[in-house]
Design a protein around this motif. Structure first.
Motif, PDB file in Angstrom:
ATOM      1  N   THR A 291      -3.069   9.346  13.736  1.00 48.30           N
ATOM      2  CA  THR A 291      -4.423   8.981  13.333  1.00 48.30           C
ATOM      3  C   THR A 291      -4.650   9.488  11.916  1.00 48.30           C
ATOM      4  N   ALA A 292      -5.649   8.925  11.264  1.00 49.70           N
ATOM      5  CA  ALA A 292      -5.993   9.332   9.903  1.00 49.70           C
ATOM      6  C   ALA A 292      -7.503   9.273   9.741  1.00 49.70           C
ATOM      7  N   GLU A 293      -8.012  10.170   8.933  1.00 50.45           N
ATOM      8  CA  GLU A 293      -9.419  10.179   8.560  1.00 50.45           C
ATOM      9  C   GLU A 293      -9.540   9.522   7.197  1.00 50.45           C
ATOM     10  N   LEU A 294     -10.460   8.565   7.086  1.00 48.79           N
ATOM     11  CA  LEU A 294     -10.570   7.793   5.851  1.00 48.79           C
ATOM     12  C   LEU A 294     -11.450   8.475   4.808  1.00 48.79           C
ATOM     13  N   ALA A 295     -11.138   8.226   3.548  1.00 51.09           N
ATOM     14  CA  ALA A 295     -11.942   8.693   2.424  1.00 51.09           C
ATOM     15  C   ALA A 295     -13.249   7.900   2.382  1.00 51.09           C
ATOM     16  N   ASP A 296     -14.201   8.417   1.652  1.00 45.49           N
ATOM     17  CA  ASP A 296     -15.495   7.761   1.489  1.00 45.49           C
ATOM     18  C   ASP A 296     -15.493   7.017   0.154  1.00 45.49           C
ATOM     19  N   ASN A 297     -14.891   5.816   0.159  1.00 48.53           N
ATOM     20  CA  ASN A 297     -14.901   4.992  -1.045  1.00 48.53           C
ATOM     21  C   ASN A 297     -14.860   3.515  -0.646  1.00 48.53           C
ATOM     22  N   ALA A 298     -15.093   2.647  -1.604  1.00 54.00           N
ATOM     23  CA  ALA A 298     -15.183   1.207  -1.341  1.00 54.00           C
ATOM     24  C   ALA A 298     -13.878   0.640  -0.795  1.00 54.00           C
ATOM     25  N   ALA A 299     -12.741   1.139  -1.277  1.00 51.15           N
ATOM     26  CA  ALA A 299     -11.451   0.634  -0.808  1.00 51.15           C
ATOM     27  C   ALA A 299     -11.236   0.964   0.663  1.00 51.15           C
ATOM     28  N   ALA A 300     -11.545   2.174   1.085  1.00 50.59           N
ATOM     29  CA  ALA A 300     -11.382   2.564   2.489  1.00 50.59           C
ATOM     30  C   ALA A 300     -12.327   1.766   3.384  1.00 50.59           C
TER      31      ALA A 300
ATOM     32  N   ILE B   7      -8.722   5.899  11.669  1.00 49.64           N
ATOM     33  CA  ILE B   7      -7.859   4.784  12.005  1.00 49.64           C
ATOM     34  C   ILE B   7      -6.625   5.303  12.722  1.00 49.64           C
ATOM     35  N   ARG B   8      -5.947   4.393  13.397  1.00 47.47           N
ATOM     36  CA  ARG B   8      -4.682   4.719  14.049  1.00 47.47           C
ATOM     37  C   ARG B   8      -3.604   3.878  13.385  1.00 47.47           C
ATOM     38  N   LEU B   9      -2.473   4.518  13.100  1.00 44.53           N
ATOM     39  CA  LEU B   9      -1.299   3.839  12.555  1.00 44.53           C
ATOM     40  C   LEU B   9      -0.241   3.879  13.646  1.00 44.53           C
ATOM     41  N   SER B  10       0.133   2.717  14.166  1.00 48.39           N
ATOM     42  CA  SER B  10       1.073   2.621  15.285  1.00 48.39           C
ATOM     43  C   SER B  10       2.352   1.928  14.840  1.00 48.39           C
ATOM     44  N   SER B  11       3.477   2.472  15.302  1.00 48.99           N
ATOM     45  CA  SER B  11       4.772   1.862  15.010  1.00 48.99           C
ATOM     46  C   SER B  11       5.730   2.180  16.146  1.00 48.99           C
ATOM     47  N   ASP B  12       6.925   1.579  16.098  1.00 47.36           N
ATOM     48  CA  ASP B  12       7.955   1.913  17.079  1.00 47.36           C
ATOM     49  C   ASP B  12       8.397   3.365  16.950  1.00 47.36           C
ATOM     50  N   TRP B  13       8.110   3.989  15.811  1.00 50.50           N
ATOM     51  CA  TRP B  13       8.506   5.374  15.562  1.00 50.50           C
ATOM     52  C   TRP B  13       7.470   6.382  16.056  1.00 50.50           C
TER      53      TRP B  13
ATOM     54  N   GLY C  60      14.631   3.073   5.882  1.00 51.63           N
ATOM     55  CA  GLY C  60      14.497   1.784   6.557  1.00 51.63           C
ATOM     56  C   GLY C  60      13.090   1.256   6.619  1.00 51.63           C
ATOM     57  N   LYS C  61      13.023   0.044   7.130  1.00 52.50           N
ATOM     58  CA  LYS C  61      11.751  -0.666   7.272  1.00 52.50           C
ATOM     59  C   LYS C  61      11.079  -0.284   8.587  1.00 52.50           C
ATOM     60  N   VAL C  62       9.757  -0.427   8.599  1.00 49.24           N
ATOM     61  CA  VAL C  62       8.991  -0.198   9.820  1.00 49.24           C
ATOM     62  C   VAL C  62       7.758  -1.100   9.794  1.00 49.24           C
ATOM     63  N   ARG C  63       7.398  -1.605  10.941  1.00 45.95           N
ATOM     64  CA  ARG C  63       6.182  -2.402  11.079  1.00 45.95           C
ATOM     65  C   ARG C  63       5.091  -1.468  11.591  1.00 45.95           C
ATOM     66  N   VAL C  64       3.995  -1.379  10.838  1.00 46.01           N
ATOM     67  CA  VAL C  64       2.887  -0.489  11.183  1.00 46.01           C
ATOM     68  C   VAL C  64       1.642  -1.312  11.455  1.00 46.01           C
ATOM     69  N   THR C  65       1.030  -1.088  12.597  1.00 44.65           N
ATOM     70  CA  THR C  65      -0.251  -1.710  12.904  1.00 44.65           C
ATOM     71  C   THR C  65      -1.336  -0.682  12.666  1.00 44.65           C
ATOM     72  N   VAL C  66      -2.325  -1.065  11.874  1.00 40.26           N
ATOM     73  CA  VAL C  66      -3.452  -0.195  11.551  1.00 40.26           C
ATOM     74  C   VAL C  66      -4.674  -0.762  12.255  1.00 40.26           C
ATOM     75  N   ASP C  67      -5.328   0.082  13.055  1.00 45.53           N
ATOM     76  CA  ASP C  67      -6.552  -0.339  13.720  1.00 45.53           C
ATOM     77  C   ASP C  67      -7.502   0.840  13.837  1.00 45.53           C
ATOM     78  N   ALA C  68      -8.695   0.580  14.326  1.00 45.11           N
ATOM     79  CA  ALA C  68      -9.692   1.636  14.481  1.00 45.11           C
ATOM     80  C   ALA C  68      -9.220   2.614  15.556  1.00 45.11           C
ATOM     81  N   ALA C  69      -9.400   3.898  15.302  1.00 45.17           N
ATOM     82  CA  ALA C  69      -9.043   4.909  16.302  1.00 45.17           C
ATOM     83  C   ALA C  69     -10.066   4.858  17.425  1.00 45.17           C
ATOM     84  N   ARG C  70      -9.613   5.126  18.605  1.00 42.06           N
ATOM     85  CA  ARG C  70     -10.506   5.096  19.772  1.00 42.06           C
ATOM     86  C   ARG C  70     -10.904   6.476  20.191  1.00 42.06           C
TER      87      ARG C  70
END
Length: 139
Positions: A38-47, A28-34, A129-139
């Motif tokens: 990218t992150a690699e997901l664990a192999d579990n039901a929550a991910a 996944i990709r985590l995008s913010s103004d900062w 401080g606060k930050v807005r993070v958009t999480v989406d599939a990595a390309r």
């Protein structure tokens, strides 16, 4: 433990630590103004449930100068929990509380569900401080 050289071996160890085989994991990709990471997901039901809800934007607050935390729009299923966290770990505190850890530490019981591991420079979140993070599939 023997010293392992090279990024391929380190990636293999990370994959095995996060729950299993050396097969490719969802990223996944985590995008913010900062910045973006990218992150690699664990192999579990929550991910897997997190991937199914993407893309999602999360309003995140700083908590205890160790993590950014924010509410997901819906709860994720339970998965095994642990108390320790490390820099770059993505976690789930309650069933809908998404967490990005930028320091090492421990949480009280019942612990966190590990959702994945940031593969980029998570220090972009190491600021108050606060930050807005958009999480989406990595390309």
């Amino acid at each position: 433990m023997a010293r392992i050289a090279g990024s391929t071996s380190a990636a293999l160890l990370l994959t095995l630590f996060m729950g299993g085989s050396a097969m490719a994991r969802d990223q996944i990709r985590l995008s913010s103004d900062w910045g973006d990471v990218t992150a690699e997901l664990a192999d579990n039901a929550a991910a897997r449930a997190l991937v199914a809800m993407l893309p999602v934007t999360i309003e995140m607050d700083d908590h205890l100068r160790q993590e950014k935390t924010g509410d997901l729009p819906t709860a994720l299923p339970e998965a095994p929990r642990q108390r320790a966290f490390t820099v770059g770990m993505l976690g789930l505190w309650s069933t809908s509380d998404f967490v990005i850890y930028y320091r090492n530490g421990k949480v009280p019981p019942p612990g966190i569900v590990v959702l994945g591991q940031v593969t980029g420079d998570v220090s972009i979140f190491d600021r108050p401080g606060k930050v807005r993070v958009t999480v989406d599939a990595a390309r």
